[in-house]
Design an enzyme around this catalytic site. Structure first.
Site, PDB file in Angstrom:
ATOM      1  N   GLU A  74       8.513  -6.710  -2.823  1.00 47.93           N
ATOM      2  CA  GLU A  74       8.710  -7.170  -4.194  1.00 47.93           C
ATOM      3  C   GLU A  74      10.071  -7.838  -4.326  1.00 47.93           C
ATOM      4  O   GLU A  74      11.072  -7.352  -3.795  1.00 47.93           O
ATOM      5  CB  GLU A  74       8.616  -5.997  -5.166  1.00 47.93           C
ATOM      6  CG  GLU A  74       8.652  -6.434  -6.616  1.00 47.93           C
ATOM      7  CD  GLU A  74       8.406  -5.298  -7.582  1.00 47.93           C
ATOM      8  OE1 GLU A  74       9.244  -5.103  -8.476  1.00 47.93           O
ATOM      9  OE2 GLU A  74       7.379  -4.598  -7.439  1.00 47.93           O
ATOM     10  N   ASP A 134       8.065  -1.596  -2.275  1.00 49.41           N
ATOM     11  CA  ASP A 134       8.691  -1.695  -3.594  1.00 49.41           C
ATOM     12  C   ASP A 134      10.103  -1.126  -3.432  1.00 49.41           C
ATOM     13  O   ASP A 134      10.302   0.087  -3.485  1.00 49.41           O
ATOM     14  CB  ASP A 134       7.894  -0.905  -4.629  1.00 49.41           C
ATOM     15  CG  ASP A 134       8.572  -0.894  -5.994  1.00 49.41           C
ATOM     16  OD1 ASP A 134       9.218  -1.900  -6.347  1.00 49.41           O
ATOM     17  OD2 ASP A 134       8.454   0.129  -6.702  1.00 49.41           O
ATOM     18  N   ASP A 177       6.061   4.354  -7.781  1.00 53.09           N
ATOM     19  CA  ASP A 177       6.660   3.535  -6.728  1.00 53.09           C
ATOM     20  C   ASP A 177       5.648   3.197  -5.641  1.00 53.09           C
ATOM     21  O   ASP A 177       5.588   2.063  -5.154  1.00 53.09           O
ATOM     22  CB  ASP A 177       7.886   4.235  -6.131  1.00 53.09           C
ATOM     23  CG  ASP A 177       8.981   4.441  -7.160  1.00 53.09           C
ATOM     24  OD1 ASP A 177       9.435   3.442  -7.743  1.00 53.09           O
ATOM     25  OD2 ASP A 177       9.365   5.604  -7.405  1.00 53.09           O
TER      26      ASP A 177
END
Length: 182
Positions: A69, A7, A141
């Site tokens: 992502e 991420d 996160d």
């Protein structure tokens, strides 16, 4: 198969590692790579911290594949550009480690993990905890990174088969067709 989920973020990049054995997912590790100690104005140094951090995670946990992502377009174009650069540093680090890189949107991850694309961070954290049988909630996160890894574990094989069976692979010529014309 061991999957590393990322991420990306310029201040905090989450990572999560899961192992897939058949249909079972096992938690391996998760955490964050933080750059906020670096000078705010030193973008190159912050990107190097991310690059080196990804290399360290790959060396330590030895994943077979990775998933990152996809950046969403933010209201603030400057923030979007900076996030894109952080994402680029992460993808480049994965590529230099010779890992395949899959990409998923936050919407796809939320649908795969929580069942709907508008899930809040807390819902993603709770579902990741449940899916991986964790004793506590992972940080936001790390939870997103684990969610990306879970998404790839569920969708990666199917997406690869679909891409091979259809004309979903991007060709060089199609990358240049979307230009503006009068």
């Amino acid at each position: 198969m061991r999957i590393l989920g990322i991420d990306p973020g310029l201040r905090t990049t989450g990572f999560g590692v899961v192992e897939k054995h058949g249909s079972q997912l096992l938690y391996v590790a998760s955490g964050t790579i933080k750059t906020n100690k670096e000078a705010q104005g030193n973008l190159a140094e912050r990107l190097k911290v991310l690059f080196d951090g990804i290399h360290e995670v790959v060396a330590r946990y030895k994943p077979d594949t990775s998933a990152v992502e996809i950046v969403f377009v933010n209201v603030n174009p400057q923030a979007t550009l900076l996030l894109g650069q952080a994402r680029g540093a992460c993808i480049t680090a994965l590529a230099t480690c010779n890992l395949p890189v899959a990409e998923y949107t936050a919407l796809q991850m939320k649908q795969a993990v929580a069942g709907h694309g508008l899930a809040k961070k807390e819902q993603v954290q709770e579902m990741v905890k449940r899916l991986l049988n964790l004793p506590g909630l992972p940080g936001p996160d790390a939870a997103d990174a684990l969610g990306i890894a879970i998404t790839h574990a569920h969708a990666g094989h199917s997406m690869a088969k679909l891409a091979a069976a259809t004309d979903l692979q991007r060709t060089t010529s199609s990358m240049y067709k979307a230009g503006r014309s009068r």
